[in-house]
Design a protein around this motif. Structure first.
Motif, PDB file in Angstrom:
ATOM      1  N   MET A   1      59.184  67.242   9.972  1.00 28.45           N
ATOM      2  CA  MET A   1      59.396  68.336  10.892  1.00 28.45           C
ATOM      3  C   MET A   1      60.769  68.215  11.581  1.00 28.45           C
ATOM      4  N   THR A   2      61.321  67.034  11.711  1.00 28.10           N
ATOM      5  CA  THR A   2      62.634  66.845  12.357  1.00 28.10           C
ATOM      6  C   THR A   2      63.782  67.181  11.426  1.00 28.10           C
ATOM      7  N   LEU A   3      63.591  67.236  10.138  1.00 32.13           N
ATOM      8  CA  LEU A   3      64.662  67.500   9.171  1.00 32.13           C
ATOM      9  C   LEU A   3      65.010  68.986   9.089  1.00 32.13           C
ATOM     10  N   GLY A   4      64.143  69.803   9.439  1.00 33.64           N
ATOM     11  CA  GLY A   4      64.377  71.245   9.266  1.00 33.64           C
ATOM     12  C   GLY A   4      63.620  71.758   8.047  1.00 33.64           C
ATOM     13  N   ARG A   5      63.495  73.045   8.062  1.00 28.56           N
ATOM     14  CA  ARG A   5      62.648  73.639   7.019  1.00 28.56           C
ATOM     15  C   ARG A   5      63.282  73.526   5.655  1.00 28.56           C
ATOM     16  N   ALA A   6      64.552  73.783   5.536  1.00 30.69           N
ATOM     17  CA  ALA A   6      65.205  73.809   4.212  1.00 30.69           C
ATOM     18  C   ALA A   6      65.287  72.406   3.636  1.00 30.69           C
ATOM     19  N   GLN A   7      65.672  71.460   4.471  1.00 25.61           N
ATOM     20  CA  GLN A   7      65.835  70.093   3.969  1.00 25.61           C
ATOM     21  C   GLN A   7      64.470  69.444   3.681  1.00 25.61           C
ATOM     22  N   ALA A   8      63.407  69.800   4.433  1.00 26.31           N
ATOM     23  CA  ALA A   8      62.116  69.126   4.254  1.00 26.31           C
ATOM     24  C   ALA A   8      61.283  69.681   3.113  1.00 26.31           C
ATOM     25  N   GLN A   9      61.617  70.854   2.624  1.00 27.72           N
ATOM     26  CA  GLN A   9      60.757  71.483   1.611  1.00 27.72           C
ATOM     27  C   GLN A   9      60.618  70.655   0.353  1.00 27.72           C
ATOM     28  N   PRO A  10      61.720  70.072  -0.236  1.00 31.30           N
ATOM     29  CA  PRO A  10      61.537  69.263  -1.476  1.00 31.30           C
ATOM     30  C   PRO A  10      60.665  68.047  -1.234  1.00 31.30           C
ATOM     31  N   TYR A  11      60.797  67.436  -0.047  1.00 35.14           N
ATOM     32  CA  TYR A  11      59.964  66.261   0.225  1.00 35.14           C
ATOM     33  C   TYR A  11      58.487  66.637   0.376  1.00 35.14           C
ATOM     34  N   ILE A  12      58.245  67.762   1.009  1.00 39.04           N
ATOM     35  CA  ILE A  12      56.842  68.206   1.175  1.00 39.04           C
ATOM     36  C   ILE A  12      56.201  68.460  -0.165  1.00 39.04           C
ATOM     37  N   LEU A  13      56.934  69.129  -1.065  1.00 40.61           N
ATOM     38  CA  LEU A  13      56.378  69.406  -2.390  1.00 40.61           C
ATOM     39  C   LEU A  13      56.105  68.111  -3.148  1.00 40.61           C
ATOM     40  N   GLY A  14      56.990  67.136  -3.001  1.00 42.44           N
ATOM     41  CA  GLY A  14      56.789  65.862  -3.706  1.00 42.44           C
ATOM     42  C   GLY A  14      55.543  65.135  -3.202  1.00 42.44           C
ATOM     43  N   ILE A  15      55.404  65.115  -1.859  1.00 38.13           N
ATOM     44  CA  ILE A  15      54.223  64.427  -1.297  1.00 38.13           C
ATOM     45  C   ILE A  15      52.922  65.116  -1.729  1.00 38.13           C
ATOM     46  N   LEU A  16      52.947  66.466  -1.683  1.00 36.84           N
ATOM     47  CA  LEU A  16      51.745  67.208  -2.111  1.00 36.84           C
ATOM     48  C   LEU A  16      51.421  66.934  -3.568  1.00 36.84           C
ATOM     49  N   ALA A  17      52.443  66.808  -4.397  1.00 35.53           N
ATOM     50  CA  ALA A  17      52.211  66.540  -5.817  1.00 35.53           C
ATOM     51  C   ALA A  17      51.571  65.171  -6.004  1.00 35.53           C
ATOM     52  N   VAL A  18      52.076  64.161  -5.224  1.00 34.76           N
ATOM     53  CA  VAL A  18      51.491  62.808  -5.343  1.00 34.76           C
ATOM     54  C   VAL A  18      50.034  62.821  -4.891  1.00 34.76           C
ATOM     55  N   LEU A  19      49.762  63.508  -3.744  1.00 36.07           N
ATOM     56  CA  LEU A  19      48.380  63.563  -3.268  1.00 36.07           C
ATOM     57  C   LEU A  19      47.463  64.293  -4.239  1.00 36.07           C
ATOM     58  N   ALA A  20      47.981  65.360  -4.840  1.00 34.99           N
ATOM     59  CA  ALA A  20      47.175  66.100  -5.815  1.00 34.99           C
ATOM     60  C   ALA A  20      46.872  65.239  -7.021  1.00 34.99           C
ATOM     61  N   MET A  21      47.831  64.440  -7.468  1.00 33.23           N
ATOM     62  CA  MET A  21      47.647  63.578  -8.644  1.00 33.23           C
ATOM     63  C   MET A  21      46.582  62.510  -8.338  1.00 33.23           C
ATOM     64  N   VAL A  22      46.671  61.908  -7.123  1.00 38.64           N
ATOM     65  CA  VAL A  22      45.679  60.881  -6.757  1.00 38.64           C
ATOM     66  C   VAL A  22      44.282  61.493  -6.648  1.00 38.64           C
ATOM     67  N   GLY A  23      44.186  62.681  -6.032  1.00 37.42           N
ATOM     68  CA  GLY A  23      42.876  63.328  -5.895  1.00 37.42           C
ATOM     69  C   GLY A  23      42.282  63.696  -7.237  1.00 37.42           C
ATOM     70  N   LEU A  24      43.152  64.225  -8.148  1.00 40.71           N
ATOM     71  CA  LEU A  24      42.650  64.600  -9.463  1.00 40.71           C
ATOM     72  C   LEU A  24      42.165  63.374 -10.236  1.00 40.71           C
ATOM     73  N   PHE A  25      42.897  62.244 -10.107  1.00 44.08           N
ATOM     74  CA  PHE A  25      42.499  61.018 -10.798  1.00 44.08           C
ATOM     75  C   PHE A  25      41.135  60.530 -10.289  1.00 44.08           C
ATOM     76  N   ASN A  26      40.932  60.510  -8.964  1.00 45.57           N
ATOM     77  CA  ASN A  26      39.646  60.071  -8.393  1.00 45.57           C
ATOM     78  C   ASN A  26      38.489  60.984  -8.809  1.00 45.57           C
ATOM     79  N   LEU A  27      38.808  62.320  -8.919  1.00 48.63           N
ATOM     80  CA  LEU A  27      37.754  63.261  -9.325  1.00 48.63           C
ATOM     81  C   LEU A  27      37.268  62.952 -10.725  1.00 48.63           C
ATOM     82  N   PHE A  28      38.260  62.735 -11.661  1.00 51.21           N
ATOM     83  CA  PHE A  28      37.871  62.388 -13.032  1.00 51.21           C
ATOM     84  C   PHE A  28      37.166  61.033 -13.086  1.00 51.21           C
ATOM     85  N   ALA A  29      37.589  60.068 -12.304  1.00 54.30           N
ATOM     86  CA  ALA A  29      36.955  58.745 -12.304  1.00 54.30           C
ATOM     87  C   ALA A  29      35.513  58.827 -11.795  1.00 54.30           C
TER      88      ALA A  29
END
Length: 860
Positions: free
Chosen positions: A44-72
């Protein structure tokens, strides 16, 4: 909830001291949450434009971990576990249990085992643990039991087996108890089996020691020098030792199978002594009895019993324990003992009940017959008073007798009293005093003899004699009255012949005739009761006879009473007089109608009664034989018990004056008895009455032709005549004839009228007052007598004696007997082969001349 991999469920067995580690932690969860919050704040301190790529990356990692646990989770690699399953207390209970525990999955693999299981199966560690079937494979002593356990495990059932494992190198073997059950009731849990193995060697050793001691005890008891037996509350022998079985010559196997009862081995009424012990709740009693035991061969053996019986808190007796000492010794070796045995045998086997009582009537001691009497009377086992055996209305008589004996009075008069109980029973008590110096507790000796059967027989004989006496009186009256009626009816016929119907006195003469006929009917009823009437029996089907009576009965009983006849199937034939049988049914139906003034139901039933059924009915005086049973039942007022025994007596009636003669039931009684049958009545006030008639079955056999001729038609007409006017309307027949008739009659007036009537029809009549005078007349006539008409009862020489004397002189002479008695009343006094005719009194002139003409017309 925590996640746990499937590897934990199918892990290798672990020892009891290595419990599975608990997975998951609340601190880890809080740490992950705090990290995610810190990342969000930093972005939130970086600003909206600068933080957007990081937010997408974190969401992708969380989605990957959640999908893996669901299949397991879907593949079963991880699962959620209830934390209550990780309770350390529950886990340690199973891990440190004394019995070996193991859990197998559906494929038979061990998924859990405790330390005891490892020890019992010989495994050195969790890696060597094996299922039960593999542990004991190849052991022939255990293979069958293991097979049954495996089968139960596959079917999800419970099973238990106890097996013995042989020791190696000659060492002592072990006993194991193996059990199997499903892990739970759920579908998935039911596929898992819980195995339990326990070492029960020491328990088995203790059981074998106890069993060995028990065998020794039984052996000692079986071969003891005295007998022993036990009886259960049902009276069956639960145990008998070998000594007693040998004495009684019985097989132990036969006794042990429950095939014998106490009454089978105890002679006489001795068993009643053992079962008559007064119950005291919660106590144990021991009584001593000197009785006889009965051997299998029927012989008896004197013994002394020490009978021990325990009672429960409710007073119910339990199994008894009885010690048996044989008293069968040589009398010469111990005469005192032999005298005692002889006395006890006499005391217990006497047919009289004997008891000693105190002043209050309490029984001090008693013999077996008294004990049996108490049980038969249904007395309470707790009652020791002899007065309880006596009905309350007569109890004072026995009390008085015992008081007299207690005062020392000798020769106390015996008393006969009614006994207590549901049935009427009687007993005679003989009371004698006891010397006070000998025994202070005993005041009197009471001997009791049951007199129920004797009193019943006396009552039956008295009733029979009374009925016989009344019958003789009624028969005598009827005989004399018949002579009077015969004279009246004969004189009345002369008056009718002398007067025309137009004469003023003709109706008065007819009135005399009608009343004379009515009087003759009453006389016939008296003769029926006294069983001296004339019967003409014939083989009859009762079903047809009752069907013919149906219309007449409906008219007699009226519309208020419903009539129903129930015919039995295939009724046996009977031999009865048809008209008399009809009179029986009519009289009973009329009585039933009068007992139902407001209407009701009259039922007539017929049925065959075999000899076996007749024996079960146990009616007094009726022997066991085949009968046809007729029941006439109504729903009327019933008959009170106090007059039930009087209903068959003549002239006894409960109806109002002028509404009954009192001869209806007495006539029924006489007809049934004269036919050879029996009649009984069952009735309760307000519940109706049932008359039961038993007529003997007629067996169709070739019958010998009876020599005495049948009563002529005119005589039958007299028996049924009820309407003289109707008889006068019949076409007149020629009753005139010729011949010499010897008329023998001791009644002068009747003889004169009979002679006058016969002479008026053309016959020559010679008169005689009695049999002696008749023989003189026969000598004077030199055989010119064609027919003898003789009375039966006469002074000096009666009719049968006259017949014998005349037949000796003239074998072809014809005879007609006239009498107010029945033909069979004197037929037995006649010699066999004699032929005669019979005309019952009273008779009319036309009946007399008709009988004479018919007899004269017969071939000599």
């Amino acid at each position: 909830m925590t996640a746990e991999t499937d590897h934990d469920l199918t892990r290798e067995p672990v020892a009891a001291h290595e419990p599975s580690p608990r997975s998951g932690s609340i601190a880890l969860v809080l740490l992950v949450a705090a990290g995610l919050v810190a990342v969000a704040v930093g972005l939130m301190t970086l600003g909206r434009a600068q933080a957007q790529p990081y937010i997408l990356g974190i969401l992708a990692v969380l989605a990957m971990v959640g999908l893996f646990n669901l299949f397991a989770f879907a593949a079963g690699i991880i699962r959620f576990v209830d934390r209550s399953l990780d309770d350390p207390v529950m886990g340690r209970i199973a891990d440190h249990a004394f019995d070996g525990l193991a859990v197998t999955d559906p494929r038979g693999h061990v998924v859990y085992s405790n330390a005891a299981y490892l020890t019992l199966t010989g495994a050195s560690g969790p890696q060597e643990v094996r299922p039960v079937e593999r542990v004991f494979i190849g052991n022939p002593d255990v293979s069958e039991a293991v097979f049954r356990l495996l089968k139960a495990a596959r079917e999800g059932k419970r099973q238990q087996e106890e097996v013995r494992i042989s020791g190696h190198d000659g060492s002592q073997g072990r006993w194991l108890r193996m059990r199997v059950r499903p892990l739970g009731t759920g579908k998935r849990e039911a596929k898992y089996a819980v195995w339990s193995i326990a070492d029960i060697t020491r328990d088995r050793e203790r059981q074998e020691d106890v069993f060995q001691e028990l065998q020794h005890a039984i052996e000692y008891l079986d071969h003891a020098p005295c007998g022993f037996f036990s009886v259960n509350p049902a009276g069956e022998l639960a145990y008998v030792n070998a000594t007693l079985a040998n004495w009684l010559d019985y097989d132990l196997a036969e006794i042990g199978s429950g095939g014998l009862k106490l009454t089978d081995i105890v002679s006489g009424d001795g068993a009643s002594l053992l079962t008559a012990i007064v119950a005291v709740p919660g106590e144990v009693k021991t009584e001593v009895f000197d009785i006889d035991l009965r051997m299998r061969t029927g012989k008896t053996m004197p013994v002394r019993l020490y009978h021990k019986l325990a009672f429960g808190a409710d007073g119910a007796p339990g199994p008894s324990r009885t010690l048996v000492i044989s008293r069968a010794r040589d009398e010469r070796s111990d005469p005192d003992r032999a005298a005692e045995v002889r006395f006890m045998r006499f005391f217990d086997h006497t047919p009289m009940a004997i008891a000693t009582v105190d002043r209050g009537g309490n029984v001090v001691r008693a013999n077996a017959r008294y004990a049996k009497l108490g049980q038969a009377l249904g007395l309470d086992s707790a009652s020791k008073s002899i007065f309880r055996a006596v009905n309350s209305r007569d109890r004072h008589l026995l009390i008085t007798a015992i008081n007299q004996a207690a005062e020392g009075q000798a020769d106390v008069a015996p008393v006969e009293v009614a006994l207590e109980g549901t049935k009427e029973r009687w007993g005679q008590f003989f009371v004698t005093p006891v010397d006070a110096a000998e025994n202070d507790a005993e005041a009197a000796i009471v001997h009791m003899l049951e007199t129920t059967e004797r009193r019943a027989l006396e009552n039956q004989i008295n009733q029979s004699q009374k009925m016989e006496t009344v019958g003789q009186l009624a028969g005598g009256i009827a005989h004399d009255f018949n002579n009077v009626l015969s004279a009246i009816m004969m004189a009345n016929d002369f008056l009718l012949n002398a007067h025309k119907p137009t004469d003023p006195s003709f109706q008065d003469i007819m009135q005399i005739k009608q009343n004379a006929t009515r009087a003759a009917t009453l006389v016939r009823q008296l003769l029926a009761f006294s069983r001296r009437q004339t019967l003409r029996p014939q083989v009859l089907d009762l079903g047809d006879a009752l069907s013919d009576l149906a219309m007449l009965l409906r008219r007699l009983i009226g519309e208020k009473v419903k009539h129903e006849t129930i015919h039995g199937r295939d009724l046996w034939p009977v031999k009865v007089d048809v008209s008399q049988f009809e009179q029986v049914i009519v009289n009973l139906a009329v009585n039933a109608r009068d007992a139902m003034p407001d209407g009701g139901k009259l039922i007539i039933r017929t049925a065959n009664c075999t000899a076996e059924e007749a024996a079960k009915l146990a009616y007094k005086g009726m022997p066991a034989a085949d009968y046809v049973r007729i029941e006439v039942a109504d729903t009327g007022t019933g008959i009170p018990a106090d007059i039930r025994d009087k209903i068959f007596e003549p002239f006894f009636s409960t109806k109002e004056v002028g509404k009954g003669t009192g001869l209806g039931l007495s006539t029924v009684y006489g007809i049934v008895k004269q036919t050879g049958g029996f009649i009984y009545v069952d009735s309760e006030p307000g519940q109706g009455t049932s008359f039961h008639i038993f007529l003997p079955r007629h067996h169709a056999e070739p019958e010998v032709q009876e020599q005495p001729a049948a009563v002529v038609g005119a005589a039958n007409g007299a028996a049924k005549e009820t309407a003289p006017a109707a008889a006068e309307a019949k076409p007149r027949t020629d009753l005139t004839g010729q011949g010499t008739i010897l008329l023998v009659e001791d009644e002068e007036g009747l003889r004169a009228l009979n002679a006058r009537g016969l002479r008026s029809r053309g016959y020559t009549v010679v008169e005689a007052e009695n049999g002696v005078e008749a023989m003189e007349v026969l000598e004077e006539q030199s055989g010119a007598i064609d027919l003898v008409v003789s009375d039966v009862v006469m002074p000096e020489m009666d009719g049968p004696t006259l017949l014998k004397a005349m037949r000796e002189k003239n074998p072809d002479i014809k005879f007609i007997f006239v009498s107010g008695y029945a033909e069979d009343a004197f037929e037995k006094s006649l010699p066999e082969g004699q032929q005669f005719d019979f005309l019952p009194k009273p008779f009319t002139l036309s009946q007399l001349v008709a009988a004479v003409k018919e007899t004269m017309a017969k071939a000599g």
